[in-house]
Write a protein that holds these residues in place. Structure first.
Motif, PDB file in Angstrom:
ATOM      1  N   ARG A 166      -3.952  -3.053  -9.374  1.00 53.82           N
ATOM      2  CA  ARG A 166      -4.526  -1.719  -9.583  1.00 53.82           C
ATOM      3  C   ARG A 166      -4.993  -1.623 -11.040  1.00 53.82           C
ATOM      4  O   ARG A 166      -4.320  -2.096 -11.959  1.00 53.82           O
ATOM      5  CB  ARG A 166      -3.484  -0.639  -9.312  1.00 53.82           C
ATOM      6  N   VAL A 204      -9.372  -1.331  -7.405  1.00 56.43           N
ATOM      7  CA  VAL A 204      -8.530  -2.333  -6.742  1.00 56.43           C
ATOM      8  C   VAL A 204      -9.127  -3.705  -6.992  1.00 56.43           C
ATOM      9  O   VAL A 204     -10.327  -3.922  -6.757  1.00 56.43           O
ATOM     10  CB  VAL A 204      -8.435  -2.058  -5.225  1.00 56.43           C
ATOM     11  N   LEU A 251      -6.571   1.023   2.448  1.00 50.58           N
ATOM     12  CA  LEU A 251      -5.339   1.811   2.354  1.00 50.58           C
ATOM     13  C   LEU A 251      -4.917   2.044   0.914  1.00 50.58           C
ATOM     14  O   LEU A 251      -4.138   2.968   0.639  1.00 50.58           O
ATOM     15  CB  LEU A 251      -4.210   1.103   3.116  1.00 50.58           C
ATOM     16  N   LEU A 252      -5.413   1.242  -0.016  1.00 52.63           N
ATOM     17  CA  LEU A 252      -5.098   1.444  -1.430  1.00 52.63           C
ATOM     18  C   LEU A 252      -5.967   2.521  -2.071  1.00 52.63           C
ATOM     19  O   LEU A 252      -5.849   2.776  -3.274  1.00 52.63           O
ATOM     20  CB  LEU A 252      -5.250   0.120  -2.190  1.00 52.63           C
ATOM     21  N   ALA A 274      -5.493  -3.961   3.832  1.00 54.98           N
ATOM     22  CA  ALA A 274      -4.856  -3.330   2.671  1.00 54.98           C
ATOM     23  C   ALA A 274      -5.841  -2.630   1.745  1.00 54.98           C
ATOM     24  O   ALA A 274      -5.533  -1.566   1.186  1.00 54.98           O
ATOM     25  CB  ALA A 274      -4.062  -4.372   1.893  1.00 54.98           C
ATOM     26  N   THR A 275      -7.019  -3.190   1.557  1.00 59.67           N
ATOM     27  CA  THR A 275      -7.944  -2.640   0.554  1.00 59.67           C
ATOM     28  C   THR A 275      -8.289  -1.179   0.804  1.00 59.67           C
ATOM     29  O   THR A 275      -8.174  -0.351  -0.115  1.00 59.67           O
ATOM     30  CB  THR A 275      -9.215  -3.507   0.482  1.00 59.67           C
ATOM     31  N   THR A 277       0.803  -1.224   0.000  1.00 58.11           N
ATOM     32  CA  THR A 277       0.000   0.000   0.000  1.00 58.11           C
ATOM     33  C   THR A 277       0.837   1.277   0.000  1.00 58.11           C
ATOM     34  O   THR A 277       0.330   2.355  -0.334  1.00 58.11           O
ATOM     35  CB  THR A 277      -0.926   0.036   1.230  1.00 58.11           C
TER      36      THR A 277
END
Length: 306
Positions: free
Chosen positions: A303, A261, A129-130, A126-127, A84
């Motif tokens: 991405r 994402v 934060l992306l 993580a999702t 991330t």
């Protein structure tokens, strides 16, 4: 009494001293007895608390125990930070919050979350934060009991992201994977619409309002219904065969929003080697819109190029 030498003369000389030492030790131990009893009670209490805690994280009715080691946690934080691009402190905070959500929802909900604790928490941490597109449409291909969707909605909402949810799953009573036997789920709970609806409610309003499309992601009528919008987050966790993963990624190419994402579950999991093979094959194709960001535990993050 302390052991004395076998020499009779020495024994007679040393006996009074040994008896004196024994008496002093006995008096000292008697004085310590209340403290020893208190320590024994404290140990018994701690054992009881440990056993109670074990019931909360026991893996009997899950995919496994929910007790990552400190080393596993550190590795997970490093992976989330690397994929991330956020500082480790921010990655750790999201991992911890994800873990708390997993424990809380599995205690309250029906059924379970599928996968290891590290993989589930990695995806959940993580999702958000992306930074997927603002107010994203979220698509989950393969939901089991709907608990991951509910957890993801909570994590996205916490990050200030207001999502809308679409779920695709056959909902035929058990988890299906081509080429694997249909074993009974460890929870004993059937995979069906009412169970998924009940669990999605833990995701707040987006969970209650989630659109559930019953069927396989490869079905033409399912794709026709779901392809009515672009998705900022797509979780690919359906058919784990090479053909199934390739088909889902090809479909995702058409319905993913720019900057979105893509999460490919079980990437690198030795039990599901076709997932990584198919994902790598797809990413090697010319013209793909997907850029590989990295893996967290056993999930790949992609991405969508603009």
């Amino acid at each position: 009494m302390f052991a004395l030498t076998k020499n009779p003369l020495t024994r007679r000389v040393l006996r009074p001293a040994a008896e004196l030492v024994d008496r002093r030790v006995a008096r000292h131990m008697k004085g310590l007895r209340p403290e020893i009893d208190a320590l024994r009670k404290e140990v018994a209490t701690l054992r009881g608390q440990r056993d109670s805690l074990a019931l909360l994280v026991d893996g009997t009715a899950r995919s496994g125990p929910r007790t990552p080691t400190p080393a596993q946690l550190d590795t997970l934080v490093e992976q989330v930070a690397r994929v991330t691009g956020v500082p480790k402190a921010a990655a750790r905070r999201n991992v911890v919050i994800a873990f708390r959500n997993v424990i809380a929802l599995e205690m309250l909900a029906v059924g379970r979350l599928a996968g290891s604790t590290q993989n589930i928490c990695g995806k959940l941490a993580a999702t958000p934060l992306l930074a997927p597109p603002e107010h994203p449409e979220v698509l989950e291909i393969g939901t089991l009991y709907g608990l991951f969707s509910a957890s993801l909605l909570r994590m996205l909402h916490r990050a200030g992201i207001e999502p809308r949810m679409t779920v695709v799953d056959p909902l035929v009573g058990s988890q299906l994977q081509p080429g694997t036997p249909e074993g009974a789920d460890p929870t004993g709970t059937p995979v069906r619409m009412d169970v998924v609806r009940a669990n999605l409610a833990f995701g707040g309003a987006p969970g209650v309002d989630a659109r559930i499309v019953k069927g396989f992601s490869g079905d033409e009528d399912v794709r026709a219904q779901v392809s009515d919008r672009e998705y900022g987050v797509i979780v690919v966790d359906g058919d784990h065969s090479a053909e199934g993963v390739l088909a889902d990624l090809e479909w995702a190419e058409k319905i993913a929003a720019p900057g979105g994402v893509i999460v490919v579950d079980d990437y690198g999991d030795k039990r599901w080697q076709h997932v990584k093979t198919a994902t790598d094959e797809h990413l090697a194709r010319p013209g793909t819109r997907f850029e590989f960001l990295g893996a967290v535990s056993t999930s790949a993050f992609l991405r969508v190029r603009g």
